[in-house]
Design an enzyme around this catalytic site. Structure first.
Site, PDB file in Angstrom:
ATOM      1  N   TYR A 176     -11.015 -13.221  17.388  1.00 59.19           N
ATOM      2  CA  TYR A 176     -11.716 -12.961  16.233  1.00 59.19           C
ATOM      3  C   TYR A 176     -12.179 -14.197  15.318  1.00 59.19           C
ATOM      4  CZ  TYR A 176      -9.432  -8.312  16.919  1.00 59.19           C
ATOM      5  OH  TYR A 176      -8.946  -7.014  17.326  1.00 59.19           O
ATOM      6  N   GLU A 189       1.896   4.998  -2.504  1.00 62.01           N
ATOM      7  CA  GLU A 189       0.402   5.712  -2.391  1.00 62.01           C
ATOM      8  C   GLU A 189      -0.121   6.101  -3.651  1.00 62.01           C
ATOM      9  OE1 GLU A 189       2.823   9.410  -0.695  1.00 62.01           O
ATOM     10  OE2 GLU A 189       1.697   8.682   1.391  1.00 62.01           O
TER      11      GLU A 189
END
Ligand SMILES: [Zn+2]
Ligand SMILES: [Zn+2]
Length: 393
Positions: free
Chosen positions: A301, A372
């Protein structure tokens, strides 16, 4: 843009986004094998009325397109979908049902947040112009080819003006956005150095070409590259991570092999380091008449470089949602970098560290967990960026 309406809508779908995330979390899939995740993504996008392209460059890659009748820019939003070969060690009620596989990097939340953004934007198309493209990418964790490259080659980025991506990260407190103008994440190069000498008796090293001695000289010289060749304030590191040679106390072996990794954030620095390394090996081996070879693994990458101007604007926009920090670069690598080579844009970290919930373990840990309550922020961030940048003149 009616930000207050978007915030209300994000709250309305919050529970749905969390449920999607948990479903994916329970059924994690490794790189290139994201079949049921891709199915869930494609079905959800179709239900929203988006144009859906499946198998874009890879069987599990999905692209959703939301067009408006108004002329405007094309904005791509990306989520990676793959899990890791990690046995989950949390006690969460929705922990992984697949042995040895876990969403330990939070890519389950990336998929859920981007689907949430598709819901928000499909409901509020009047705020958009141009086109929004939702890129659901396989195999970010692959670290070699990766999913971004084949998707780009299949045309996923054709005509895209801006691209944005989010990564959930325990390094930052829950709800904090962190990003940086310019280089954000590194590019890794791996290397392998083979020293071929001439073995012999341990008591008579002068009659041999000792590959272990030569390897030690090379290792010392290589560790002088950061700071002696590369500016010490540059984020840059070399680690030799394996040395293999020899069999017994009284034998000098023929060969030694060293392997390791180099992480850099600047192409000039990277090139300089690689060329110095080659020189060091050739010169030291030359002095002792050893035959040496340096191999670099380049197909990895690239450096993740945020567009400075766009990122300045992104930081301003995101500060209307939550706290935004300008962060130091990190030496991990990301194939979102490949999308940033095709269009201007920004990669943003979204913090999920929450001591009370015990979400303190780093990404890739078997105990990695996510607060969350940050998912609605990520959902909103994607939507707000799409609206802002499709409406750019
Ligand atoms: Zn990861
Ligand atoms: Zn990741």
């Amino acid at each position: 843009m009616d930000l207050e309406k978007l915030k209300r809508d994000a709250l309305e779908i919050e529970e749905k986004v969390i449920q999607i995330r948990r479903k994916i979390h329970e059924n994690p899939e490794l790189s290139y094998k994201e079949y049921s995740t891709a199915r869930l993504v494609a079905d959800t996008l179709k239900e929203l009325g988006l144009e859906v392209k499946e198998g874009v460059g890879l069987p599990t890659a999905v692209v959703g397109v939301l067009r408006t009748p108004r002329p405007g820019k094309v904005v791509a939003l990306r989520a990676d979908m793959d899990a890791l070969p990690v046995e989950e060690a949390t006690e969460l009620p929705y922990k992984s049902k697949v042995k040895g596989v876990m969403h330990a990097c939070g890519h389950d939340t990336h998929v859920a947040m981007l689907l949430g953004a598709a819901m928000l934007l499909a409901k509020n198309t009047d705020m958009l112009s141009g086109e929004v493209r939702f890129l659901f990418q396989p195999a970010e964790e692959d670290g070699g080819l990766g999913g971004a490259k084949p998707m780009i080659e299949a045309g996923a980025m054709d005509g895209v003006d801006y691209v944005f991506g989010l990564h959930i990260f325990t390094k930052y407190p829950a709800g904090v956005f962190a990003t940086r103008r310019g280089p954000l994440m590194a590019t890794p190069d791996s290397f392998k150095i083979t020293v071929h000498g001439k073995g012999g008796h341990g008591s008579a090293p002068h009659e041999t070409i000792d590959p272990i001695y030569i390897s030690l000289l090379i290792a010392n010289a290589i560790y002088g590259i950061p700071s002696r060749q590369i500016d010490p304030v540059q984020p840059f590191v070399i680690s030799i991570t394996s040395i293999h040679s020899g069999t017994k106390d009284n034998i000098i072996p023929d060969d030694a092999i060293m392997e390791g990794t180099i992480r850099s954030l600047d192409e000039g620095v990277r090139k300089k380091a690689l060329s110095h390394m080659e020189k060091i090996v050739n010169h030291i081996c030359g002095i002792y008449n050893a035959e040496c070879k340096v191999e670099f693994m380049h197909d990895v990458y690239p450096i993740t470089v945020n567009d400075p101007e766009v990122t300045g604007e992104v930081m301003k926009v995101l500060s209307s949602i939550s706290t935004v920090e300008e962060t130091e670069p990190v030496l991990g690598a990301e194939d979102f970098s490949r999308f940033l080579q095709k269009a201007r844009g920004t990669y943003v970290f979204l913090g999920t560290r929450n001591e009370q919930m015990g979400c303190i373990y780093p990404n890739h840990s078997s105990r990695f967990c996510v607060d969350e309550s940050v998912l609605k922020l990520g959902t909103l961030a994607h939507a707000v960026l799409a609206i802002t940048f499709t409406n750019k003149k």
